[in-house]
Design a protein around this motif. Structure first.
Motif, PDB file in Angstrom:
ATOM      1  N   UNK A  29       0.841  -1.200   0.000  1.00 19.69           N
ATOM      2  CA  UNK A  29       0.000   0.000   0.000  1.00 19.69           C
ATOM      3  C   UNK A  29       0.871   1.243   0.000  1.00 19.69           C
ATOM      4  N   UNK A  30       0.367   2.306  -0.638  1.00 21.17           N
ATOM      5  CA  UNK A  30       1.154   3.532  -0.715  1.00 21.17           C
ATOM      6  C   UNK A  30       1.252   4.240   0.631  1.00 21.17           C
ATOM      7  N   UNK A  31       0.333   3.931   1.557  1.00 25.51           N
ATOM      8  CA  UNK A  31       0.361   4.567   2.873  1.00 25.51           C
ATOM      9  C   UNK A  31      -0.615   3.915   3.827  1.00 25.51           C
ATOM     10  N   UNK A  32      -0.616   4.341   5.085  1.00 26.68           N
ATOM     11  CA  UNK A  32      -1.443   3.695   6.115  1.00 26.68           C
ATOM     12  C   UNK A  32      -2.942   3.867   5.913  1.00 26.68           C
ATOM     13  N   UNK A  33      -3.390   5.006   5.377  1.00 23.87           N
ATOM     14  CA  UNK A  33      -4.828   5.185   5.133  1.00 23.87           C
ATOM     15  C   UNK A  33      -5.304   4.202   4.072  1.00 23.87           C
ATOM     16  N   UNK A  34      -4.490   4.026   3.031  1.00 24.52           N
ATOM     17  CA  UNK A  34      -4.820   3.066   1.968  1.00 24.52           C
ATOM     18  C   UNK A  34      -4.955   1.651   2.528  1.00 24.52           C
ATOM     19  N   UNK A  35      -4.170   1.335   3.536  1.00 30.94           N
ATOM     20  CA  UNK A  35      -4.137  -0.027   4.076  1.00 30.94           C
ATOM     21  C   UNK A  35      -5.320  -0.352   4.989  1.00 30.94           C
ATOM     22  N   UNK A  36      -6.080   0.653   5.419  1.00 27.72           N
ATOM     23  CA  UNK A  36      -7.121   0.428   6.433  1.00 27.72           C
ATOM     24  C   UNK A  36      -8.137  -0.658   6.053  1.00 27.72           C
ATOM     25  N   UNK A  37      -8.698  -0.669   4.831  1.00 22.92           N
ATOM     26  CA  UNK A  37      -9.671  -1.730   4.514  1.00 22.92           C
ATOM     27  C   UNK A  37      -9.068  -3.128   4.596  1.00 22.92           C
ATOM     28  N   UNK A  38      -7.805  -3.266   4.219  1.00 26.11           N
ATOM     29  CA  UNK A  38      -7.138  -4.567   4.295  1.00 26.11           C
ATOM     30  C   UNK A  38      -6.875  -4.955   5.747  1.00 26.11           C
ATOM     31  N   UNK A  39      -6.426  -3.986   6.533  1.00 24.09           N
ATOM     32  CA  UNK A  39      -6.155  -4.266   7.944  1.00 24.09           C
ATOM     33  C   UNK A  39      -7.431  -4.666   8.682  1.00 24.09           C
ATOM     34  N   UNK A  40      -8.553  -4.102   8.262  1.00 23.93           N
ATOM     35  CA  UNK A  40      -9.837  -4.454   8.891  1.00 23.93           C
ATOM     36  C   UNK A  40     -10.175  -5.928   8.680  1.00 23.93           C
ATOM     37  N   UNK A  41      -9.575  -6.544   7.656  1.00 26.68           N
ATOM     38  CA  UNK A  41      -9.775  -7.972   7.391  1.00 26.68           C
ATOM     39  C   UNK A  41      -8.584  -8.798   7.869  1.00 26.68           C
ATOM     40  N   UNK A  42      -7.721  -8.184   8.674  1.00 25.84           N
ATOM     41  CA  UNK A  42      -6.597  -8.923   9.237  1.00 25.84           C
ATOM     42  C   UNK A  42      -5.426  -9.118   8.303  1.00 25.84           C
ATOM     43  N   UNK A  43      -5.366  -8.341   7.219  1.00 24.47           N
ATOM     44  CA  UNK A  43      -4.276  -8.480   6.249  1.00 24.47           C
ATOM     45  C   UNK A  43      -3.144  -7.509   6.598  1.00 24.47           C
ATOM     46  N   UNK A  44      -1.956  -8.043   6.807  1.00 25.98           N
ATOM     47  CA  UNK A  44      -0.788  -7.202   7.047  1.00 25.98           C
ATOM     48  C   UNK A  44      -0.229  -6.722   5.706  1.00 25.98           C
ATOM     49  N   UNK A  45       0.150  -5.466   5.633  1.00 26.66           N
ATOM     50  CA  UNK A  45       0.651  -4.886   4.390  1.00 26.66           C
ATOM     51  C   UNK A  45       2.038  -4.288   4.603  1.00 26.66           C
ATOM     52  N   UNK A  46       2.734  -4.038   3.498  1.00 29.83           N
ATOM     53  CA  UNK A  46       3.977  -3.264   3.559  1.00 29.83           C
ATOM     54  C   UNK A  46       3.705  -1.890   2.968  1.00 29.83           C
ATOM     55  N   UNK A  47       4.391  -0.874   3.495  1.00 31.21           N
ATOM     56  CA  UNK A  47       4.196   0.510   3.059  1.00 31.21           C
ATOM     57  C   UNK A  47       5.542   1.221   3.044  1.00 31.21           C
ATOM     58  N   UNK A  48       5.775   2.081   2.058  1.00 29.62           N
ATOM     59  CA  UNK A  48       7.025   2.847   2.047  1.00 29.62           C
ATOM     60  C   UNK A  48       6.995   3.946   3.106  1.00 29.62           C
ATOM     61  N   UNK A  49       8.173   4.445   3.468  1.00 33.22           N
ATOM     62  CA  UNK A  49       8.237   5.526   4.453  1.00 33.22           C
ATOM     63  C   UNK A  49       7.647   6.814   3.897  1.00 33.22           C
ATOM     64  N   UNK A  50       7.871   7.049   2.596  1.00 34.10           N
ATOM     65  CA  UNK A  50       7.268   8.219   1.943  1.00 34.10           C
ATOM     66  C   UNK A  50       6.114   7.719   1.087  1.00 34.10           C
ATOM     67  N   UNK A  51       4.956   8.356   1.234  1.00 35.62           N
ATOM     68  CA  UNK A  51       3.741   7.841   0.618  1.00 35.62           C
ATOM     69  C   UNK A  51       3.637   8.300  -0.835  1.00 35.62           C
ATOM     70  N   UNK A  52       4.531   7.772  -1.674  1.00 36.87           N
ATOM     71  CA  UNK A  52       4.564   8.124  -3.098  1.00 36.87           C
ATOM     72  C   UNK A  52       4.757   6.853  -3.924  1.00 36.87           C
ATOM     73  N   UNK A  53       4.492   6.969  -5.247  1.00 40.65           N
ATOM     74  CA  UNK A  53       4.615   5.800  -6.117  1.00 40.65           C
ATOM     75  C   UNK A  53       6.053   5.312  -6.227  1.00 40.65           C
ATOM     76  N   UNK A  54       7.007   6.237  -6.367  1.00 35.69           N
ATOM     77  CA  UNK A  54       8.409   5.842  -6.505  1.00 35.69           C
ATOM     78  C   UNK A  54       8.892   5.004  -5.333  1.00 35.69           C
ATOM     79  N   UNK A  55       8.732   5.497  -4.097  1.00 38.03           N
ATOM     80  CA  UNK A  55       9.125   4.686  -2.942  1.00 38.03           C
ATOM     81  C   UNK A  55       8.363   3.364  -2.834  1.00 38.03           C
TER      82      UNK A  55
END
Length: 383
Positions: free
Chosen positions: A240-266
């Motif tokens: 996920x590009x950032x923590x807000x994007x990950x919320x629906x997945x986390x609500x279903x118990x899915x762990x995600x990886x996210x870059x430190x900077x919330x951009x496409x390149x990172x």
């Protein structure tokens, strides 16, 4: 012998298949991934519907013109531009810009700053992190009790942001510039879902919370939610590009990886680190074999492998150096039926694809084994 220091000609994502769910900026993300060697499967999980004729946006615009807010939070460049353009279409553009000039403008990031300045305005502040959480922290620290705060929404209500401002005593005016809707043609999304459930993806990327929610919703409609969640938990890397994007997945118990900077390149750089690190690397018959999604690296050389061959190779790699019976390999082949001759055919093609036939040994009347180097037999025997 393989030189660990040699620079491979292929990209770091070669041999991996990455799913892209983005609606906007999908081409940019896809190009970044392909440039690094990935195979990209794109299926927009939603579509963006402009609200140029929407009564809510018109009402919010008129309210701002009638009563200038103390603070205006601009969250996306496309949304801010769309708002000004819609106001122009209603003949309210100059009035809106004039009123915004009298408010404190906060921009979430550099692209939003560019859109604000293109409208002839100047932002008061923008966080270096490009994070709405930092914008919220600043407002709460300054105090918003009794203030009117207009928030340009970026497609969906911002979870926690508006509620936190209201809890702190602010009057919040949401400005909905466009909305996310399910795709008109669900065919590509269904193909992406089928590929994910079939473990044909190595990673699945999300650049907005609505896209993640839409994919999960479609999976539930098709009775595939459980299988999708299992794939994301064990076989596919959700990025996920950032923590807000990950919320629906986390609500279903899915762990995600996210870059430190919330951009496409990172986000792409993160995949370049994570996917190769997850690949199985084995010393086999004097070679270094790295098993990726749809290809194998033999001493750093990329070798594409057919799906049936990859199924056999993964079955062999689960117990490297051990003999795997033909019957077990037959079970690993998708749709092979009961004829063990299918194993021999797929194995012959696998050996041809690998280009080094001694990597896989035939054990007469028993099955096949990866020719794990003797020095490492003990290391892998107990796995």
């Amino acid at each position: 012998m393989y030189d660990e220091e040699q620079q491979p000609e292929h990209g770091p994502l070669a041999g991996f298949t990455v799913g892209v769910t983005a609606a906007r900026r999908a081409e940019e993300l896809g190009a970044l991934l392909q440039r690094r060697g990935a195979t990209v499967l794109h299926a927009p999980a939603l579509r963006i519907v402009p609200l140029a004729d929407d009564s809510e946006l018109l009402a919010a615009t008129k309210e701002i013109i009638d009563r200038v807010p103390d603070v205006v939070v601009a969250t996306t460049a496309i949304g801010f531009r769309g708002w000004v353009e819609a106001a122009d279409g209603w003949g309210l553009g100059e009035q809106l810009v004039g009123r915004l000039r009298g408010a404190r403008l906060l921009a979430r990031g550099p692209k939003v700053k560019g859109a604000i300045r293109a409208a002839g305005l100047t932002e008061e502040w923008s966080p270096s992190s490009e994070s709405l959480a930092e914008v919220l922290d600043r407002l709460l620290e300054e105090g918003v009790d009794g203030s009117r705060v207009a928030v340009q929404l970026h497609g969906e209500p911002l979870p926690g942001f508006v509620e936190s401002l209201r809890a702190a005593g602010a009057e919040v005016l949401p400005v909905p510039v466009y909305r996310w809707m399910p795709p008109e043609d669900t065919g590509p999304l269904d193909r992406l879902l089928d590929t994910a459930v079939g473990r044909g993806l190595d990673a699945l990327t999300f650049t907005s919370a609505p896209a993640a929610a839409s994919l999960l919703s479609r999976a539930e409609e098709r009775g595939l939610l459980g299988e999708l969640l299992s794939a994301l938990a064990h076989d596919i890397l959700p990025a996920c590009v950032g923590p807000v994007t990950a919320l629906p997945l986390q609500a279903h118990g899915v762990d995600t990886v996210q870059p430190e900077r919330f951009r496409l390149g990172p986000l792409v750089q993160l995949l370049c680190q994570e996917l190769p690190a997850r690949a199985r690397a084995l010393p086999v018959a004097g070679h270094r074999m790295e098993i990726r999604g749809h290809a194998v690296l033999i001493d750093g050389e990329l070798r594409p492998v057919p799906p049936a061959g990859m199924s056999l190779l993964r079955a062999l790699s689960r117990r490297p150096g051990w003999v795997v019976p033909r019957a077990d390999l037959l079970k690993a082949l998708p749709g092979a039926g009961r004829d063990e001759h299918a194993v021999e055919t797929a194995m012959a093609r696998l050996r041809t694809a690998l280009g080094a036939p001694k990597l896989i040994q035939t054990v007469v009347k028993r099955g096949y084994r990866l020719a794990l180097d003797p020095a490492t037999d003990t290391k892998y025997a107990d796995q």
